[in-house]
Design an enzyme around this catalytic site. Structure first.
Site, PDB file in Angstrom:
ATOM      1  N   ARG A  21       0.861  -1.187   0.000  1.00 57.49           N
ATOM      2  CA  ARG A  21       0.000   0.000   0.000  1.00 57.49           C
ATOM      3  C   ARG A  21       0.896   1.235   0.000  1.00 57.49           C
ATOM      4  NH1 ARG A  21      -3.407  -2.745  -1.623  1.00 57.49           N
ATOM      5  NH2 ARG A  21      -5.453  -3.219  -0.785  1.00 57.49           N
ATOM      6  N   GLU A  60      -2.716   7.492  -4.946  1.00 62.35           N
ATOM      7  CA  GLU A  60      -3.058   6.834  -6.211  1.00 62.35           C
ATOM      8  C   GLU A  60      -4.519   6.968  -6.617  1.00 62.35           C
ATOM      9  OE1 GLU A  60      -1.836   2.733  -5.125  1.00 62.35           O
ATOM     10  OE2 GLU A  60      -3.934   2.154  -5.423  1.00 62.35           O
ATOM     11  N   HIS A  77      -0.804  -0.305  -9.748  1.00 65.94           N
ATOM     12  CA  HIS A  77      -1.589  -1.255  -8.948  1.00 65.94           C
ATOM     13  C   HIS A  77      -2.072  -2.436  -9.798  1.00 65.94           C
ATOM     14  CE1 HIS A  77      -3.674  -1.277  -4.830  1.00 65.94           C
ATOM     15  NE2 HIS A  77      -3.597  -2.515  -5.270  1.00 65.94           N
TER      16      HIS A  77
HETATM   17  P1  NAD Z   1      -1.711 -11.144   5.172  1.00 66.13           P
HETATM   18  O1  NAD Z   1      -2.738 -10.640   6.111  1.00 66.13           O
HETATM   19  O2  NAD Z   1      -1.698 -12.597   4.791  1.00 66.13           O
HETATM   20  O3  NAD Z   1      -0.246 -10.799   5.724  1.00 66.13           O
HETATM   21  C1  NAD Z   1       0.120  -9.570   6.255  1.00 66.13           C
HETATM   22  C2  NAD Z   1       1.261  -9.823   7.226  1.00 66.13           C
HETATM   23  O4  NAD Z   1       1.758  -8.562   7.671  1.00 66.13           O
HETATM   24  C3  NAD Z   1       0.845 -10.604   8.485  1.00 66.13           C
HETATM   25  O5  NAD Z   1       1.720 -11.691   8.703  1.00 66.13           O
HETATM   26  C4  NAD Z   1       0.928  -9.557   9.604  1.00 66.13           C
HETATM   27  O6  NAD Z   1       1.309 -10.117  10.855  1.00 66.13           O
HETATM   28  C5  NAD Z   1       2.010  -8.650   9.052  1.00 66.13           C
HETATM   29  N1  NAD Z   1       2.005  -7.306   9.638  1.00 66.13           N
HETATM   30  C6  NAD Z   1       0.948  -6.552  10.037  1.00 66.13           C
HETATM   31  N2  NAD Z   1       1.377  -5.359  10.481  1.00 66.13           N
HETATM   32  C7  NAD Z   1       2.727  -5.367  10.358  1.00 66.13           C
HETATM   33  C8  NAD Z   1       3.740  -4.422  10.660  1.00 66.13           C
HETATM   34  N3  NAD Z   1       3.450  -3.236  11.181  1.00 66.13           N
HETATM   35  N4  NAD Z   1       5.020  -4.768  10.402  1.00 66.13           N
HETATM   36  C9  NAD Z   1       5.337  -5.991   9.886  1.00 66.13           C
HETATM   37  N5  NAD Z   1       4.410  -6.917   9.585  1.00 66.13           N
HETATM   38  C10 NAD Z   1       3.128  -6.605   9.812  1.00 66.13           C
HETATM   39  O7  NAD Z   1      -1.828 -10.238   3.868  1.00 66.13           O
HETATM   40  P2  NAD Z   1      -1.341 -10.561   2.391  1.00 66.13           P
HETATM   41  O8  NAD Z   1      -2.426 -11.270   1.657  1.00 66.13           O
HETATM   42  O9  NAD Z   1       0.007 -11.156   2.434  1.00 66.13           O
HETATM   43  O10 NAD Z   1      -1.289  -9.072   1.785  1.00 66.13           O
HETATM   44  C11 NAD Z   1      -0.364  -8.118   2.241  1.00 66.13           C
HETATM   45  C12 NAD Z   1      -0.737  -6.764   1.691  1.00 66.13           C
HETATM   46  O11 NAD Z   1      -0.539  -6.757   0.270  1.00 66.13           O
HETATM   47  C13 NAD Z   1      -2.231  -6.382   1.832  1.00 66.13           C
HETATM   48  O12 NAD Z   1      -2.482  -5.805   3.094  1.00 66.13           O
HETATM   49  C14 NAD Z   1      -2.442  -5.409   0.732  1.00 66.13           C
HETATM   50  O13 NAD Z   1      -2.216  -4.104   1.230  1.00 66.13           O
HETATM   51  C15 NAD Z   1      -1.353  -5.745  -0.282  1.00 66.13           C
HETATM   52  N6  NAD Z   1      -1.896  -6.224  -1.573  1.00 66.13           N
HETATM   53  C16 NAD Z   1      -1.535  -5.562  -2.715  1.00 66.13           C
HETATM   54  C17 NAD Z   1      -2.021  -6.015  -3.944  1.00 66.13           C
HETATM   55  C18 NAD Z   1      -1.638  -5.334  -5.242  1.00 66.13           C
HETATM   56  O14 NAD Z   1      -2.277  -5.590  -6.269  1.00 66.13           O
HETATM   57  N7  NAD Z   1      -0.625  -4.488  -5.273  1.00 66.13           N
HETATM   58  C19 NAD Z   1      -2.878  -7.112  -3.987  1.00 66.13           C
HETATM   59  C20 NAD Z   1      -3.202  -7.774  -2.789  1.00 66.13           C
HETATM   60  C21 NAD Z   1      -2.714  -7.313  -1.587  1.00 66.13           C
END
Ligand code: NAD
Length: 332
Positions: free
Chosen positions: A238, A267, A299
């Site tokens: 993000r 964005e 994105h």
């Molecule tokens: P997830 O919930 O499986 O994993 C997120 C991880 O981050 C968890 O293990 C959590 O403990 C950890 N976390 C939370 N806060 C934290 C912090 N302050 N410092 C370090 N670690 C922390 O999520 P995911 O499915 O792996 O997705 C991760 C992120 O990717 C989503 O939140 C979303 O913002 C982003 N995303 C982007 C796209 C894209 O198209 N660019 C698509 C899907 C998701």
């Protein structure tokens, strides 16, 4: 399912690929596809619907949620994983349920992060343009071996884990930071360290944690100063994880050697739109675009056939479950 009175869904921020995959998967919902994104100006389109289907840049703030409540909307079905664009406290207070697609294809996003890394490093984007113009010179295209470099991964949830596995395959040392370390990943040789140690020792830092009050502007002047000179920074998570002004300063001083981003803090007014004939008013993104060592995609990390099919399937299932009095993939 009552086929005479299908559930009416107002679908926002529609692109042709959304409609294609949802139409393929939908059997009995009445979906109206709006190209507009959802915000205070467009929320009136929701009148007469029961469910709102929204995406990453739809703005579900206090004012929009109040109006949705007034229109009798009971469910917001996010067709994405992140939910930082919804004021959950207000949704809860108003009794509006919020569901999402927690996992559609972690590999899609992880692989895109790798694409950014490899393109930035080996400059394939520049080579493509050069060769098309008959310029076969290699000047300025020197990269580095990823093999045996150290890659720091912030957030080892579904996407971060997929990314770590790919990086292990490249023969890199993988450092990770997460509030909840994964034992399985540690057994596979990923080393959990403090955030400070990750910044100090990584040649590449890749962000895979959600945007929360704790992680907002995690990449800032102070954390950049801890990083190795010439570090490569990748963010497919993000935009708000990065303080853009500080990153621009880091690029100007050459402390940051490369930046690859699929997300950008402002964005909403740019991404998913063709603005090629417009005068773009956002000076920060224009400054970022001007650096030769910055690669920006709008994105698109999620945009694979597998992810789109899975997003449509899970979103429709979430809506059907709600219709039958169950809550599936709820965010609270
Ligand atoms: P997830 O919930 O499986 O994993 C997120 C991880 O981050 C968890 O293990 C959590 O403990 C950890 N976390 C939370 N806060 C934290 C912090 N302050 N410092 C370090 N670690 C922390 O999520 P995911 O499915 O792996 O997705 C991760 C992120 O990717 C989503 O939140 C979303 O913002 C982003 N995303 C982007 C796209 C894209 O198209 N660019 C698509 C899907 C998701």
């Amino acid at each position: 399912m009552n086929s005479k009175n299908p559930v009416k869904v107002a679908f926002f921020s529609t692109k042709s690929y959304d409609q294609e995959y949802f139409d393929q998967a939908n059997q009995d919902l009445s979906i109206t596809y709006f190209e507009a994104s959802l915000d205070e100006q467009t929320v009136n389109l929701c009148e007469g619907y029961e469910v709102v289907c929204a995406f990453v840049n739809d703005k579900l703030d206090n004012a929009v949620l109040d109006r949705l409540h007034a229109y009798g909307i009971k469910l917001i079905a996010l067709r994405c994983a992140g939910f930082n664009n919804v004021n959950l406290d207000v949704a809860k207070e108003l009794g509006i349920k919020v569901v999402r697609v927690p996992s559609y294809s972690p590999e899609a996003v992880a692989e895109h992060a790798v694409a950014l890394m490899l393109s930035l490093n080996r400059k394939t984007n520049k080579a493509y343009n050069r060769v098309r113009e008959g310029n076969f010179s290699l000047h300025g295209l020197v990269g580095f071996d990823l093999y045996k470099k150290t890659v720091g991964v912030i957030g080892t949830g579904k996407i971060g884990q997929a990314f770590c596995r790919i990086m292990k395959g490249f023969g890199t040392r993988v450092l990770a930071y997460d509030l909840y370390p994964s034992e399985a990943l540690a057994e596979d040789g990923v080393e959990y360290v403090s955030l400070e140690d990750l910044f100090k020792n990584s040649d590449v830092v890749s962000m895979h944690c959600p945007l929360t009050p704790d992680s907002s502007h995690l990449i800032n002047e102070q954390t950049i100063s801890m990083m190795k000179p010439g570090v490569m920074l990748i963010n497919t998570s993000r935009g708000g994880l990065i303080n853009t002004k500080d990153v621009i300063a880091g690029l100007k001083s050459r402390h940051i050697g490369y930046l690859g981003i699929d997300v950008y803090e402002q964005e909403e007014s740019l991404f998913f739109k063709d603005l090629s004939a417009h005068i773009i008013q956002d000076d920060l993104i224009m400054r970022l675009i001007s650096f030769p060592n910055v690669l920006i995609t709008a994105h698109q990390a999620f945009l694979t056939q597998e992810a789109l099919s899975e997003i449509a399937r899970t979103t429709l299932e979430n809506i059907h479950a709600f219709e039958q009095g169950e809550l599936q993939n709820s965010v609270y």
